[in-house]
Design a protein around this motif. Structure first.
Motif, PDB file in Angstrom:
ATOM      1  N   CYS A  22       0.851  -1.181   0.000  1.00 29.95           N
ATOM      2  CA  CYS A  22       0.000   0.000   0.000  1.00 29.95           C
ATOM      3  C   CYS A  22       0.891   1.237   0.000  1.00 29.95           C
ATOM      4  O   CYS A  22       2.098   1.147   0.185  1.00 29.95           O
ATOM      5  CB  CYS A  22      -0.935  -0.001   1.195  1.00 29.95           C
ATOM      6  SG  CYS A  22      -0.042   0.114   2.738  1.00 29.95           S
ATOM      7  N   SER A  23       0.256   2.361  -0.189  1.00 32.20           N
ATOM      8  CA  SER A  23       1.006   3.611  -0.176  1.00 32.20           C
ATOM      9  C   SER A  23       0.215   4.673   0.567  1.00 32.20           C
ATOM     10  O   SER A  23      -1.005   4.589   0.700  1.00 32.20           O
ATOM     11  CB  SER A  23       1.301   4.077  -1.605  1.00 32.20           C
ATOM     12  OG  SER A  23       0.087   4.300  -2.286  1.00 32.20           O
ATOM     13  N   ALA A  24       0.924   5.657   1.050  1.00 34.55           N
ATOM     14  CA  ALA A  24       0.330   6.825   1.684  1.00 34.55           C
ATOM     15  C   ALA A  24       1.108   8.038   1.188  1.00 34.55           C
ATOM     16  O   ALA A  24       2.337   8.061   1.261  1.00 34.55           O
ATOM     17  CB  ALA A  24       0.409   6.721   3.200  1.00 34.55           C
ATOM     18  N   VAL A  25       0.395   9.007   0.669  1.00 34.82           N
ATOM     19  CA  VAL A  25       1.020  10.225   0.155  1.00 34.82           C
ATOM     20  C   VAL A  25       0.576  11.380   1.040  1.00 34.82           C
ATOM     21  O   VAL A  25      -0.626  11.572   1.259  1.00 34.82           O
ATOM     22  CB  VAL A  25       0.627  10.485  -1.315  1.00 34.82           C
ATOM     23  CG1 VAL A  25       1.282  11.762  -1.822  1.00 34.82           C
ATOM     24  CG2 VAL A  25       1.014   9.300  -2.191  1.00 34.82           C
ATOM     25  N   ASP A  54       6.456  10.581   9.599  1.00 34.98           N
ATOM     26  CA  ASP A  54       5.873   9.674  10.592  1.00 34.98           C
ATOM     27  C   ASP A  54       4.396   9.403  10.306  1.00 34.98           C
ATOM     28  O   ASP A  54       3.931   8.264  10.415  1.00 34.98           O
ATOM     29  CB  ASP A  54       6.024  10.238  12.010  1.00 34.98           C
ATOM     30  CG  ASP A  54       7.447  10.180  12.528  1.00 34.98           C
ATOM     31  OD1 ASP A  54       8.266   9.432  11.944  1.00 34.98           O
ATOM     32  OD2 ASP A  54       7.746  10.876  13.515  1.00 34.98           O
ATOM     33  N   ASP A  55       3.649  10.456   9.949  1.00 35.21           N
ATOM     34  CA  ASP A  55       2.222  10.291   9.637  1.00 35.21           C
ATOM     35  C   ASP A  55       2.018   9.377   8.432  1.00 35.21           C
ATOM     36  O   ASP A  55       1.157   8.498   8.441  1.00 35.21           O
ATOM     37  CB  ASP A  55       1.561  11.646   9.360  1.00 35.21           C
ATOM     38  CG  ASP A  55       1.437  12.525  10.596  1.00 35.21           C
ATOM     39  OD1 ASP A  55       1.626  12.003  11.719  1.00 35.21           O
ATOM     40  OD2 ASP A  55       1.168  13.728  10.428  1.00 35.21           O
ATOM     41  N   ALA A  56       2.821   9.569   7.396  1.00 37.40           N
ATOM     42  CA  ALA A  56       2.697   8.742   6.189  1.00 37.40           C
ATOM     43  C   ALA A  56       3.063   7.293   6.475  1.00 37.40           C
ATOM     44  O   ALA A  56       2.387   6.367   6.028  1.00 37.40           O
ATOM     45  CB  ALA A  56       3.579   9.313   5.075  1.00 37.40           C
ATOM     46  N   ARG A  57       4.111   7.076   7.254  1.00 35.36           N
ATOM     47  CA  ARG A  57       4.523   5.708   7.599  1.00 35.36           C
ATOM     48  C   ARG A  57       3.449   5.019   8.432  1.00 35.36           C
ATOM     49  O   ARG A  57       3.101   3.871   8.190  1.00 35.36           O
ATOM     50  CB  ARG A  57       5.854   5.727   8.358  1.00 35.36           C
ATOM     51  CG  ARG A  57       6.400   4.339   8.662  1.00 35.36           C
ATOM     52  CD  ARG A  57       7.553   4.380   9.646  1.00 35.36           C
ATOM     53  NE  ARG A  57       7.289   5.148  10.842  1.00 35.36           N
ATOM     54  CZ  ARG A  57       6.537   4.733  11.864  1.00 35.36           C
ATOM     55  NH1 ARG A  57       5.976   3.546  11.837  1.00 35.36           N
ATOM     56  NH2 ARG A  57       6.354   5.502  12.915  1.00 35.36           N
ATOM     57  N   THR A  58       2.898   5.730   9.401  1.00 34.86           N
ATOM     58  CA  THR A  58       1.839   5.167  10.250  1.00 34.86           C
ATOM     59  C   THR A  58       0.609   4.823   9.424  1.00 34.86           C
ATOM     60  O   THR A  58       0.010   3.752   9.591  1.00 34.86           O
ATOM     61  CB  THR A  58       1.473   6.158  11.371  1.00 34.86           C
ATOM     62  OG1 THR A  58       2.626   6.372  12.188  1.00 34.86           O
ATOM     63  CG2 THR A  58       0.347   5.629  12.228  1.00 34.86           C
ATOM     64  N   TYR A  81       9.680  -0.575   3.949  1.00 33.57           N
ATOM     65  CA  TYR A  81       9.187   0.745   3.565  1.00 33.57           C
ATOM     66  C   TYR A  81      10.086   1.342   2.498  1.00 33.57           C
ATOM     67  O   TYR A  81      11.295   1.176   2.533  1.00 33.57           O
ATOM     68  CB  TYR A  81       9.209   1.711   4.753  1.00 33.57           C
ATOM     69  CG  TYR A  81       8.317   1.330   5.891  1.00 33.57           C
ATOM     70  CD1 TYR A  81       6.953   1.565   5.839  1.00 33.57           C
ATOM     71  CD2 TYR A  81       8.838   0.750   7.039  1.00 33.57           C
ATOM     72  CE1 TYR A  81       6.128   1.229   6.895  1.00 33.57           C
ATOM     73  CE2 TYR A  81       8.026   0.414   8.105  1.00 33.57           C
ATOM     74  CZ  TYR A  81       6.672   0.656   8.022  1.00 33.57           C
ATOM     75  OH  TYR A  81       5.868   0.320   9.067  1.00 33.57           O
ATOM     76  N   THR A  82       9.460   2.061   1.599  1.00 32.76           N
ATOM     77  CA  THR A  82      10.183   2.865   0.623  1.00 32.76           C
ATOM     78  C   THR A  82       9.569   4.253   0.677  1.00 32.76           C
ATOM     79  O   THR A  82       8.345   4.382   0.767  1.00 32.76           O
ATOM     80  CB  THR A  82      10.035   2.292  -0.798  1.00 32.76           C
ATOM     81  OG1 THR A  82      10.476   0.943  -0.798  1.00 32.76           O
ATOM     82  CG2 THR A  82      10.826   3.100  -1.802  1.00 32.76           C
ATOM     83  N   MET A  83      10.401   5.260   0.642  1.00 32.31           N
ATOM     84  CA  MET A  83       9.897   6.626   0.670  1.00 32.31           C
ATOM     85  C   MET A  83      10.456   7.388  -0.511  1.00 32.31           C
ATOM     86  O   MET A  83      11.629   7.233  -0.859  1.00 32.31           O
ATOM     87  CB  MET A  83      10.301   7.324   1.962  1.00 32.31           C
ATOM     88  CG  MET A  83       9.692   8.698   2.102  1.00 32.31           C
ATOM     89  SD  MET A  83      10.094   9.484   3.668  1.00 32.31           S
ATOM     90  CE  MET A  83      11.742  10.044   3.341  1.00 32.31           C
ATOM     91  N   ALA A  96       4.598   0.676   1.599  1.00 30.17           N
ATOM     92  CA  ALA A  96       4.896  -0.426   2.504  1.00 30.17           C
ATOM     93  C   ALA A  96       4.553  -1.740   1.807  1.00 30.17           C
ATOM     94  O   ALA A  96       3.531  -1.830   1.137  1.00 30.17           O
ATOM     95  CB  ALA A  96       4.089  -0.290   3.791  1.00 30.17           C
ATOM     96  N   THR A  97       5.421  -2.717   1.949  1.00 32.97           N
ATOM     97  CA  THR A  97       5.167  -4.056   1.394  1.00 32.97           C
ATOM     98  C   THR A  97       5.438  -5.081   2.480  1.00 32.97           C
ATOM     99  O   THR A  97       6.234  -4.866   3.398  1.00 32.97           O
ATOM    100  CB  THR A  97       6.067  -4.363   0.178  1.00 32.97           C
ATOM    101  OG1 THR A  97       7.426  -4.276   0.581  1.00 32.97           O
ATOM    102  CG2 THR A  97       5.822  -3.409  -0.964  1.00 32.97           C
TER     103      THR A  97
END
Length: 104
Positions: A22-25, A54-58, A81-83, A96-97
């Motif tokens: 999944c991803s978070a932007v 931190d917010d995106a990772r969470t 994680y990849t950013m 995140a995978t």
């Protein structure tokens, strides 16, 4: 639901279900971006950007947990994680995978 970067759980036999990702932007607002620019001149931690990461990772971790649950997984292993920076630093994407597994 166990979420870990380990590739196995000691003492548990596992059955592979599927790879989940999944991803978070996230982006910071203009005011915080200006404040970060000033901080960049004098040095120090850019707390607004640290919070954004931190917010995106969470959020990515929450999403991967939900994907694992939807598959009936007991755990998601080998989380990575990849950013990546987007729009010249004011937005980031965290991907995140992991591997959804069921205990046998």
């Amino acid at each position: 639901m166990i979420i870990t970067n380990m590739d196995k759980i000691p003492g548990k036999e596992i059955e592979f279900l599927d790879m989940v990702n999944c991803s978070a932007v996230y982006a910071k607002n203009f005011g915080k971006d200006i404040m970060a620019g000033f901080k960049n001149l004098v040095g120090g931690e850019l707390t607004g950007y640290s919070e954004m990461v931190d917010d995106a990772r969470t959020k990515a971790l929450d999403k991967i947990k939900k994907k694992g649950e939807s598959l009936g997984a007991d755990a998601v292993l080998n989380i990575r994680y990849t950013m990546t920076s987007m729009t010249q630093g004011s937005a980031i994407a965290v991907i995140a995978t992991g591997t959804a597994v069921k205990f046998i």
